[in-house]
Design a protein around this motif. Structure first.
Motif, mmCIF file in Angstrom:
data_model
loop_
_atom_site.group_PDB
_atom_site.id
_atom_site.type_symbol
_atom_site.label_atom_id
_atom_site.label_comp_id
_atom_site.label_asym_id
_atom_site.label_seq_id
_atom_site.Cartn_x
_atom_site.Cartn_y
_atom_site.Cartn_z
ATOM 1 N N ALA A 214 0.825 -1.206 0.000
ATOM 2 C CA ALA A 214 0.000 0.000 0.000
ATOM 3 C C ALA A 214 0.862 1.259 0.000
ATOM 4 N N GLN A 215 1.897 1.259 0.825
ATOM 5 C CA GLN A 215 2.786 2.419 0.877
ATOM 6 C C GLN A 215 3.491 2.621 -0.456
ATOM 7 N N PHE A 216 3.959 1.551 -1.035
ATOM 8 C CA PHE A 216 4.659 1.635 -2.315
ATOM 9 C C PHE A 216 3.765 2.197 -3.410
ATOM 10 N N LEU A 217 2.545 1.690 -3.510
ATOM 11 C CA LEU A 217 1.676 2.089 -4.608
ATOM 12 C C LEU A 217 1.297 3.561 -4.510
ATOM 13 N N LEU A 218 1.110 4.059 -3.298
ATOM 14 C CA LEU A 218 0.772 5.471 -3.142
ATOM 15 C C LEU A 218 1.968 6.370 -3.451
ATOM 16 N N THR A 219 3.137 6.006 -2.942
ATOM 17 C CA THR A 219 4.298 6.866 -3.180
ATOM 18 C C THR A 219 4.796 6.772 -4.618
ATOM 19 N N LEU A 220 4.501 5.651 -5.306
ATOM 20 C CA LEU A 220 4.944 5.497 -6.688
ATOM 21 C C LEU A 220 4.396 6.606 -7.571
ATOM 22 N N GLN A 221 3.140 6.980 -7.355
ATOM 23 C CA GLN A 221 2.552 8.027 -8.190
ATOM 24 C C GLN A 221 3.219 9.378 -7.972
ATOM 25 N N ALA A 222 3.814 9.577 -6.785
ATOM 26 C CA ALA A 222 4.513 10.835 -6.535
ATOM 27 C C ALA A 222 5.753 10.972 -7.400
ATOM 28 N N ALA A 223 6.266 9.838 -7.903
ATOM 29 C CA ALA A 223 7.439 9.907 -8.770
ATOM 30 C C ALA A 223 7.146 10.693 -10.045
ATOM 31 N N ILE A 224 5.907 10.614 -10.531
ATOM 32 C CA ILE A 224 5.551 11.359 -11.747
ATOM 33 C C ILE A 224 5.608 12.861 -11.479
ATOM 34 N N GLY A 225 5.016 13.293 -10.374
ATOM 35 C CA GLY A 225 4.935 14.727 -10.094
ATOM 36 C C GLY A 225 6.197 15.336 -9.527
ATOM 37 N N ARG A 226 7.055 14.510 -8.915
ATOM 38 C CA ARG A 226 8.209 15.058 -8.217
ATOM 39 C C ARG A 226 9.563 14.636 -8.787
ATOM 40 N N ASN A 227 9.588 13.681 -9.681
ATOM 41 C CA ASN A 227 10.871 13.238 -10.246
ATOM 42 C C ASN A 227 10.954 13.395 -11.758
ATOM 43 N N ILE A 228 9.809 13.538 -12.420
ATOM 44 C CA ILE A 228 9.776 13.699 -13.869
ATOM 45 C C ILE A 228 9.588 15.178 -14.188
ATOM 46 N N ALA A 283 12.398 0.715 -0.266
ATOM 47 C CA ALA A 283 12.168 1.493 0.947
ATOM 48 C C ALA A 283 10.885 1.057 1.652
ATOM 49 N N ALA A 284 9.818 0.798 0.893
ATOM 50 C CA ALA A 284 8.561 0.351 1.504
ATOM 51 C C ALA A 284 8.727 -1.004 2.169
ATOM 52 N N ALA A 285 9.467 -1.883 1.524
ATOM 53 C CA ALA A 285 9.711 -3.203 2.117
ATOM 54 C C ALA A 285 10.504 -3.070 3.405
ATOM 55 N N LEU A 286 11.552 -2.260 3.393
ATOM 56 C CA LEU A 286 12.386 -2.085 4.576
ATOM 57 C C LEU A 286 11.581 -1.506 5.737
ATOM 58 N N ALA A 287 10.710 -0.548 5.427
ATOM 59 C CA ALA A 287 9.923 0.089 6.485
ATOM 60 C C ALA A 287 9.015 -0.888 7.213
ATOM 61 N N GLN A 288 8.625 -1.969 6.556
ATOM 62 C CA GLN A 288 7.707 -2.941 7.163
ATOM 63 C C GLN A 288 8.403 -4.248 7.513
ATOM 64 N N GLY A 289 9.726 -4.287 7.425
ATOM 65 C CA GLY A 289 10.447 -5.507 7.754
ATOM 66 C C GLY A 289 10.264 -6.609 6.731
ATOM 67 N N CYS A 290 9.988 -6.233 5.514
ATOM 68 C CA CYS A 290 9.769 -7.208 4.433
ATOM 69 C C CYS A 290 10.930 -7.142 3.435
#
Length: 394
Positions: A214-228, A283-290
């Motif tokens: 869930a964390q990954f999917l939400l932050t992924l969309q921010a890559a369009i607005g903040r990295n492109i 990063a999302a995996a690390l944050a949740q111990g995965c």
């Protein structure tokens, strides 16, 4: 407007609408278009084409020579495959195959090119050679690439190759193209988040990959607005998420798999998206111990129209429909098309033709359960093919 050509094609319009609806009723997925290919090959043979079967498995090429002198050759291409979508239109000719439907209009593309092929066979008033290509597996499976790799243009040499696709929302009888990049490159991606899973009542004893997902999917969309860069085009979407089972809602799954596509027009933008997708997943995996296993693979390249052929394709559309009905500098489209592989080998152009709106006035986009090809558009697409062929092989 070429009303004489439209009137001539309308004499067989009902036949090709019936054919289109028959293809719609019997959709076939990529590389499985055996029934469709059989119909196409049979019709072409009946009309006097030389027919070659078996390219990329189910691909068909029909060859027709004009009665006038000439050494030129062109190819016109249509796609035949359906999508793994369950149809919800309720139409009388709705798909009879569960979980499959023509949700992108390839049934219409096939019927339009067949209608044009019949007319040109009956009126071969052109010089040189016409190849009609019926391609399998456009939807994500690379049937166009397979045909090219199996020697399509070595066996059927041509000076230029042209493609056509319907566009919902563009009025019927209207056309749109552009020189240069027209459709985006497509890459596929997938991420598997793995944890221990656990009992839904005791999440503190589990490592929960659903949170990482869930964390990954939400932050992924921010890559369009903040990295492109703001003036660059890029789209990244998730097409599937899989975890757990409805039979065990009290179990935190040990694994979540999700995946989708990324669309870009420049390799530099693609590289940014790939890098950020990997960083955000880890990063999302690390944050949740995965842990996260990540795949990012190139699929279709950018579809690039050559300038001269795009101009001539637009000229043909204008000769048919009038200049006001042709958009010569259409905006690029972030969808992808494996016709791009053919344009890497031969100059040519891809054209959009209007599919209008549904009878209720609602726009039904492609790749949705409610989409249907507009039969009113069939005759206009066929007339464009005829006009283009005659002008290219004058």
């Amino acid at each position: 407007m070429d009303n004489a050509l439209l009137d001539a094609l309308r004499r067989h319009e009902a036949e090709f609408i019936a054919l289109r609806q028959d293809l719609h009723r019997h959709p076939e997925l990529g590389f499985q278009e055996h029934r469709t290919a059989g119909i196409v090959a049979g019709r072409l043979r009946d009309w006097g084409f030389e027919v070659t079967t078996g390219l990329a498995g189910t691909g068909i090429v029909g060859t027709l020579r004009g009665r006038r002198p000439g050494q030129g050759a062109i190819a016109l291409r249509a796609d035949m495959d359906a999508l793994p979508i369950h149809e919800a239109t309720g139409l009388p000719y709705a798909s009879e195959r569960d979980g499959m439907m023509h949700a992108c209009g390839h049934d219409g593309h096939t019927a339009m090119l067949l209608a044009a092929a019949r007319h040109l066979a009956e009126n071969p008033d052109f010089g040189g050679t016409l190849h009609v290509i019926f391609q399998p597996a456009e939807e994500n499976l690379g049937g166009g690439r397979a045909m090219v790799e199996q020697g399509l243009f070595d066996r059927f040499p041509c000076d230029a190759v042209f493609g056509l696709h319907n566009e919902p929302g563009l009025p019927v009888g209207h056309f749109a193209t552009r020189a240069g990049p027209m459709l985006a490159a497509m890459d596929s991606w997938a991420v598997e988040f793995r944890g221990t899973g656990g009992h839904g009542a005791m999440p503190h004893r589990a490592t929960d990959p659903t949170l990482a997902q869930a964390q990954f999917l939400l932050t992924l969309q921010a890559a369009i607005g903040r990295n492109i860069p703001a003036l660059e085009a890029a789209v990244i979407s998730a097409g599937y998420i899989s975890a757990g089972t409805p039979a065990a809602p009290n179990v935190i799954p040990a694994s979540v798999v999700l995946g989708g596509t990324a669309r870009t027009f420049r390799s530099e933008v693609r590289d940014i998206l790939e890098r950020r997708l990997r960083e955000l997943a880890e990063a999302a995996a690390l944050a949740q111990g995965c842990t996260a296993t990540i795949r990012f693979e190139a699929e279709y390249p950018v579809l690039v129209n050559s300038a001269a052929e795009a101009a001539r394709a637009a000229d043909a559309a204008a000769a048919l429909a009038g200049e006001a009905a042709v958009r010569r500098e259409a905006a690029p489209i972030t969808a992808a098309e494996d016709f791009a592989y053919m344009l890497q080998r031969r100059p040519g152009a891809f054209m959009m033709t209007g599919n209008g709106t549904s009878p209720d006035g609602v726009l039904r986009p492609v790749h949705t359960p409610l989409y249907d090809f507009n039969d009113a558009a069939l005759i206009h697409g066929a007339a464009y093919w005829v006009t283009l062929a005659r002008r290219e092989l004058a």
